[in-house]
Design an enzyme around this catalytic site. Structure first.
Site, short mmCIF file in Angstrom:
data_model
loop_
_atom_site.label_atom_id
_atom_site.label_comp_id
_atom_site.label_asym_id
_atom_site.label_seq_id
_atom_site.Cartn_x
_atom_site.Cartn_y
_atom_site.Cartn_z
N LYS A 1 -5.60 113.93 18.66
CA LYS A 1 -5.62 112.47 18.66
C LYS A 1 -4.19 112.01 18.98
O LYS A 1 -3.22 112.60 18.51
CB LYS A 1 -6.04 111.95 17.29
CG LYS A 1 -7.46 112.38 16.87
CD LYS A 1 -8.52 111.59 17.62
CE LYS A 1 -9.92 111.91 17.11
NZ LYS A 1 -10.95 111.09 17.77
N LYS B 1 -22.43 110.86 22.57
CA LYS B 1 -22.72 111.01 21.14
C LYS B 1 -24.11 110.42 20.89
O LYS B 1 -24.36 109.26 21.22
CB LYS B 1 -21.69 110.27 20.29
CG LYS B 1 -20.31 110.90 20.31
CD LYS B 1 -19.34 110.16 19.42
CE LYS B 1 -17.96 110.80 19.50
NZ LYS B 1 -16.92 110.00 18.83
MG MG Z 1 -13.42 109.90 20.90
#
Ligand code: MG
Length: 367
Positions: A163, A262
């Site tokens: 991240k 997702k």
């Molecule tokens: Mg992501």
């Protein structure tokens, strides 16, 4: 199939270690497990992957419970359903609330595959017997991140994702490549950048990253198209793609060269498969994104990743990456960077009812 009973289980368990993105830190994870009993004696399982607060998308555990209880469950209870793809039409009167819809829809897919006596992967048209595992490293200090990356590379993971946030990304990525020159690395910004930050992102081009995930606004596809033209590194969209139509428009605009799918974000397996097929037609490789989920959603993800255009290792890691004990038996294992797609019917894992009871905060039955 006919759904005779729906049971919602609100569970909560601590993550083995806190998970930090540019937006939030998650220490404890609430999830809603959806248990659906059919008229032929089988049980299907799904999972609501929304978080307790709306930092990723607008949905939360509480909004999902409300939408399922008051709107979605009444639409499926005692209904004769021939195929799980019918749920898209059944739920079409409810705007968005994709994670709530996906919780029920994925349970119906599991039930359907069990009633047919086939693995879920076969029910959705998947062909892989093994999928490649990737892993995400939480945003911490650079030394801690390097330690974790080495651990995961030793575990055989085929792709590492970190991240990032504006201003610190170059130094972190450089340190990682200094230590691990051949690492298959991608970065995820969770919308932390604006177009004016383009120089930060262009600076990353020298590293040949696999991709930069969702650099700009969580609902943007216009600025991403502008940014992609100025970047050599492929952009991958995550948050911006919540429907097939979003995917179509992003492809037409050139907003990304890779897509993360997702199941929860797009409202279920049916929409995920449609987006997969669209991307296949346009030579856009896809991968399955993760939501710090339990074994039930993880199992659905493994089956989804058996479709042919999931050519990039997804955020599908071992159960032990997040949990002291997962709620499925056996737990998800990674061997030499691969996860086997179960060959038994449905999701192919048993649900650990004792473990679920131990972490249940609330349970409600609908008949
Ligand atoms: Mg992501």
């Amino acid at each position: 199939m006919k759904i005779l009973k729906v049971t919602l289980h609100l569970i909560e368990q601590p993550l083995l270690s806190p998970f930090t993105t540019s937006l939030a830190t998650v220490n404890r994870r609430e999830s809603i497990l959806v248990e659906i009993s059919g008229d032929k004696g089988h049980i299907g399982w799904g999972e609501v992957v929304a978080f307790s607060s709306p930092w990723y998308t607008e949905e939360t555990i509480k909004t999902c419970w409300h939408i399922m209880e008051d709107f979605l469950i009444p639409l499926v209870l005692n209904q004769q359903i021939t195929h799980p793809t019918e749920l898209t039409t059944l739920f079409s009167s409810i705007k968005r609330h994709n994670m709530a819809k996906a919780g029920i829809e994925t349970a119906c897919w599991d039930l359907f595959a069990k009633e047919e006596g086939i693995p879920l992967s076969k029910a959705i048209g998947g062909s892989r017997v093994k999928i490649e595992a990737g892993v995400v490293v939480s945003l911490t200090t650079i030394d801690q991140m390097l330690f974790k990356i080495e651990e995961h590379l030793n575990q055989g993971y085929k792709r590492i994702k970190i991240k990032i946030s504006p201003g610190k990304e170059y130094q972190i990525v450089k340190r990682i490549f200094d230590e691990f020159p051949n690492i298959p690395l991608m970065v995820d910004a969770n919308s932390a950048y604006q177009l004016k930050d383009i120089h930060h992102l262009q600076a990353l081009d020298e590293f040949g990253l696999m991709m930069i995930e969702q650099p700009l606004g969580y609902d943007d596809i216009i600025d991403h198209a502008i940014l992609q033209k100025e970047l050599q590194t492929p952009i991958c969209l995550d948050e911006s793609i919540v429907t097939y139509e979003d995917a179509r428009k992003a492809i037409e605009l050139g907003s990304c060269r890779i897509m993360n799918i997702k199941v929860g974000r797009v409202g279920g397996l049916t929409e995920a498969i449609k987006i997969h097929n669209l991307c296949l037609q346009h030579n856009i490789p896809v991968w399955v994104g993760g939501m710090l989920e339990t074994g039930i959603s993880r199992a659905h993800n493994i089956h989804l990743a058996s479709l042919s255009n999931f050519t990039i290792p997804g955020d599908i890691s071992a159960s032990s990456r997040y949990w002291k004990q997962d709620i499925i038996i056996p737990e998800v294992q990674v061997e030499k960077g691969n996860i086997s797609v179960p060959e038994t019917r449905g999701i192919g894992f048993e649900v650990n009812v004792e473990r679920i009871q131990a972490i249940t905060k609330e349970q409600r039955i609908y008949t």
